[in-house]
Motif scaffolding. Sequence first.
Motif, PDB file in Angstrom:
ATOM      1  N   UNK A 112       6.861  -1.621   6.124  1.00  9.12           N
ATOM      2  CA  UNK A 112       6.509  -0.614   7.152  1.00  9.12           C
ATOM      3  C   UNK A 112       5.531   0.454   6.661  1.00  9.12           C
ATOM      4  N   UNK A 113       5.764   1.117   5.497  1.00  2.00           N
ATOM      5  CA  UNK A 113       4.760   2.107   5.065  1.00  2.00           C
ATOM      6  C   UNK A 113       3.425   1.481   4.704  1.00  2.00           C
ATOM      7  N   UNK A 114       3.445   0.275   4.144  1.00  2.00           N
ATOM      8  CA  UNK A 114       2.178  -0.381   3.808  1.00  2.00           C
ATOM      9  C   UNK A 114       1.399  -0.749   5.067  1.00  2.00           C
ATOM     10  N   UNK A 115       2.100  -1.210   6.089  1.00  2.00           N
ATOM     11  CA  UNK A 115       1.433  -1.542   7.349  1.00  2.00           C
ATOM     12  C   UNK A 115       0.874  -0.293   8.025  1.00  2.00           C
ATOM     13  N   UNK A 116       1.514   0.846   7.806  1.00  2.00           N
ATOM     14  CA  UNK A 116       1.002   2.095   8.367  1.00  2.00           C
ATOM     15  C   UNK A 116      -0.274   2.538   7.647  1.00  2.00           C
ATOM     16  N   UNK A 117      -0.339   2.282   6.342  1.00  2.00           N
ATOM     17  CA  UNK A 117      -1.508   2.686   5.565  1.00  2.00           C
ATOM     18  C   UNK A 117      -2.676   1.720   5.726  1.00  2.00           C
ATOM     19  N   UNK A 118      -2.376   0.467   6.054  1.00  2.00           N
ATOM     20  CA  UNK A 118      -3.415  -0.571   6.061  1.00  2.00           C
ATOM     21  C   UNK A 118      -4.581  -0.275   6.997  1.00  2.00           C
ATOM     22  N   UNK A 149      -6.850  -3.804  -1.955  1.00  2.00           N
ATOM     23  CA  UNK A 149      -5.397  -4.010  -2.025  1.00  2.00           C
ATOM     24  C   UNK A 149      -4.852  -4.812  -0.853  1.00  2.00           C
ATOM     25  N   UNK A 150      -5.174  -4.421   0.365  1.00  2.00           N
ATOM     26  CA  UNK A 150      -4.474  -4.993   1.513  1.00  2.00           C
ATOM     27  C   UNK A 150      -4.850  -6.452   1.800  1.00  2.00           C
TER      28      UNK A 150
END
Length: 271
Positions: A112-118, A149-150
């Motif tokens: 969830x936090x990674x998807x928000x930052x992507x 990264x993503x």
Amino acid sequence: MNSITLGQKFQLPWQAGSRLLLRAASLAACIALWQWVSSAHVDLGVITFRNLPSPTDVVEAARLLIESPKLASHLAASLTRVFAGFFAAALVGIALGLAIGRSRWCADMLLPPLEMLRPIPAVAWIPLAILMFPSSEMSMIYITFIGALFPILLNTIHGVEAVDRRLIASARSLGGGRRAVFTEVILPAAAPGIVTGLAIGMGTAWFCLVTAEMISGQFGIGYYTWASYTIQNYPDIVVGMLFIGVFGMGSSALLKKAGDALMPWYLPERK
């Protein structure tokens, strides 16, 4: 080995030559179109080519840059930033991707936090990068890291999730432990997706180079491109763009070639 695979591995000389000729003709057609729209100052209303430098202008600007002693400094600075950010992104992205792809708990905690930052573009990270890192060099490396990264992370996750569950079940039924299943089944099966993510991540790292070198710096191809824009030196802008494109394409192609060499069991079918 089927006939398609044999045809891919062993191309006849005339087949390889015709493909090379087709690619050269495609590139030549694009350059010819570029020459025409720039020399004719084509204006379509929505888009105009009045100020677009011609290929001959760009070739002359490239010659001057190649003869300049600053070219080595520009390339060294950009290569250091891109590869430092890329290798850091590869380590973090593959590690997180393997963990998220294999563990539901890790997916619930980290995704969830990674998807928000992507979706946040690299340029939006510039203010925070300046605040977070004491040196401008580390800030620029961080921007290329975020860019790479993503793609690596998501392709690793998808590669792990796409592993055939029957292969895992078969390995376990034959007495394979968690480590053996991971190293001998999951990693080889996910490797094509990981390599694809690495190639995309490398291209994205070069894409973010101009953004990174907008922060600060006296050298770098991205800095050279941006500085050329500020002084309205239009041929040099295109030269910088072409350098980034060539190096980005070349480094991504090398990654794909290295991946193909390390994965002899994998050969995608192409018509």
